[in-house]
Scaffold this motif. Structure first.
Motif, mmCIF file in Angstrom:
data_model
loop_
_atom_site.group_PDB
_atom_site.id
_atom_site.type_symbol
_atom_site.label_atom_id
_atom_site.label_comp_id
_atom_site.label_asym_id
_atom_site.label_seq_id
_atom_site.Cartn_x
_atom_site.Cartn_y
_atom_site.Cartn_z
ATOM 1 N N MET A 1 0.858 -1.195 0.000
ATOM 2 C CA MET A 1 0.000 0.000 0.000
ATOM 3 C C MET A 1 0.891 1.242 0.000
ATOM 4 N N SER A 2 0.711 2.095 -0.989
ATOM 5 C CA SER A 2 1.541 3.294 -1.055
ATOM 6 C C SER A 2 0.899 4.423 -0.258
ATOM 7 N N LYS A 3 1.740 5.342 0.156
ATOM 8 C CA LYS A 3 1.216 6.479 0.903
ATOM 9 C C LYS A 3 1.045 7.676 -0.011
ATOM 10 N N PRO A 4 0.150 8.592 0.346
ATOM 11 C CA PRO A 4 -0.040 9.786 -0.467
ATOM 12 C C PRO A 4 1.230 10.650 -0.464
ATOM 13 N N VAL A 5 1.461 11.306 -1.589
ATOM 14 C CA VAL A 5 2.602 12.208 -1.727
ATOM 15 C C VAL A 5 2.060 13.610 -1.975
ATOM 16 N N LEU A 6 2.502 14.554 -1.152
ATOM 17 C CA LEU A 6 2.133 15.958 -1.313
ATOM 18 C C LEU A 6 3.381 16.677 -1.820
ATOM 19 N N THR A 7 3.299 17.257 -3.008
ATOM 20 C CA THR A 7 4.428 17.992 -3.571
ATOM 21 C C THR A 7 4.101 19.478 -3.552
ATOM 22 N N ASP A 8 4.996 20.237 -2.940
ATOM 23 C CA ASP A 8 4.864 21.691 -2.842
ATOM 24 C C ASP A 8 5.734 22.316 -3.919
ATOM 25 N N PHE A 9 5.097 22.881 -4.941
ATOM 26 C CA PHE A 9 5.818 23.619 -5.976
ATOM 27 C C PHE A 9 5.913 25.067 -5.504
ATOM 28 N N PHE A 10 7.147 25.546 -5.333
ATOM 29 C CA PHE A 10 7.369 26.862 -4.730
ATOM 30 C C PHE A 10 8.488 27.596 -5.467
ATOM 31 N N ALA A 11 8.686 28.866 -5.092
ATOM 32 C CA ALA A 11 9.824 29.650 -5.568
ATOM 33 C C ALA A 11 10.400 30.400 -4.371
ATOM 34 N N THR A 12 11.712 30.546 -4.341
ATOM 35 C CA THR A 12 12.363 31.184 -3.185
ATOM 36 C C THR A 12 11.948 32.646 -3.025
ATOM 37 N N GLY A 32 2.914 12.457 10.170
ATOM 38 C CA GLY A 32 4.113 11.625 10.262
ATOM 39 C C GLY A 32 4.420 10.836 9.007
ATOM 40 N N ASP A 33 4.744 9.563 9.200
ATOM 41 C CA ASP A 33 5.155 8.694 8.098
ATOM 42 C C ASP A 33 4.003 8.248 7.207
ATOM 43 N N ALA A 34 2.786 8.658 7.539
ATOM 44 C CA ALA A 34 1.630 8.246 6.732
ATOM 45 C C ALA A 34 1.606 8.947 5.378
ATOM 46 N N ILE A 35 2.334 10.076 5.284
ATOM 47 C CA ILE A 35 2.411 10.805 4.018
ATOM 48 C C ILE A 35 3.867 11.141 3.714
ATOM 49 N N GLU A 36 4.104 11.479 2.458
ATOM 50 C CA GLU A 36 5.423 11.973 2.064
ATOM 51 C C GLU A 36 5.243 13.383 1.538
ATOM 52 N N ILE A 37 6.073 14.305 2.017
ATOM 53 C CA ILE A 37 6.019 15.688 1.553
ATOM 54 C C ILE A 37 7.299 15.984 0.784
ATOM 55 N N ARG A 38 7.128 16.489 -0.427
ATOM 56 C CA ARG A 38 8.261 16.862 -1.275
ATOM 57 C C ARG A 38 8.151 18.345 -1.597
ATOM 58 N N SER A 83 -7.934 17.128 5.609
ATOM 59 C CA SER A 83 -9.219 16.546 5.213
ATOM 60 C C SER A 83 -9.135 15.861 3.843
ATOM 61 N N ILE A 84 -8.214 16.305 2.996
ATOM 62 C CA ILE A 84 -8.004 15.659 1.700
ATOM 63 C C ILE A 84 -7.146 14.401 1.866
ATOM 64 N N LEU A 85 -6.121 14.498 2.712
ATOM 65 C CA LEU A 85 -5.152 13.403 2.849
ATOM 66 C C LEU A 85 -5.647 12.228 3.681
ATOM 67 N N ARG A 86 -6.408 12.487 4.741
ATOM 68 C CA ARG A 86 -6.848 11.403 5.639
ATOM 69 C C ARG A 86 -7.507 10.241 4.904
ATOM 70 N N PRO A 87 -8.493 10.502 4.026
ATOM 71 C CA PRO A 87 -9.114 9.359 3.319
ATOM 72 C C PRO A 87 -8.123 8.595 2.451
ATOM 73 N N LEU A 88 -7.102 9.279 1.925
ATOM 74 C CA LEU A 88 -6.106 8.612 1.077
ATOM 75 C C LEU A 88 -5.179 7.725 1.916
ATOM 76 N N ILE A 89 -4.955 8.127 3.163
ATOM 77 C CA ILE A 89 -4.114 7.344 4.070
ATOM 78 C C ILE A 89 -4.830 6.060 4.458
ATOM 79 N N ASP A 90 -6.142 6.173 4.651
ATOM 80 C CA ASP A 90 -6.937 5.049 5.159
ATOM 81 C C ASP A 90 -7.311 4.027 4.093
ATOM 82 N N GLU A 91 -6.963 4.319 2.818
ATOM 83 C CA GLU A 91 -7.328 3.384 1.738
ATOM 84 C C GLU A 91 -6.594 2.066 1.873
#
Length: 91
Positions: A1-12, A32-38, A83-91
């Motif tokens: 089971m893969s975890k959700p990945v949240l990618t933040d596209f930003f500029a300095t 915590g480890d339930a998601i990955e943030i990039r 609220s968006i990520l929780r259901p994806l974690i529980d899949e």
């Protein structure tokens, strides 16, 4: 089971991006480890920004199993992201 990945596209140079960073840090501590943030600097990774059609920073992309589930432009609150990520974690 893969975890959700949240990618933040930003500029300095982006003020709102600086506001988004502590929100993501708070979210990372809470989920915590339930998601990955990039983080992707659009000025250094134009290819990735073009692939996802990034026109505004910050833009957050939430993926699960390589599929884009949500694209959020502008600063997004931690409770909204949770609220968006929780259901994806529980899949």
């Amino acid at each position: 089971m893969s975890k959700p990945v949240l990618t933040d596209f930003f500029a300095t140079w982006c003020g709102p991006c600086k506001m988004q960073t502590p929100i993501l840090e708070e979210l990372g501590k809470k989920l915590g480890d339930a998601i990955e943030i990039r983080k992707v600097d659009v000025d250094q990774n134009m290819e990735a920004a073009m692939k996802y059609g990034i026109r505004v920073v910050p833009t957050l992309i939430i993926e699960k199993d390589g599929i884009v589930m949500q694209k959020l432009e502008g600063v997004t609150r931690a409770d909204t992201l949770e609220s968006i990520l929780r259901p994806l974690i529980d899949e």
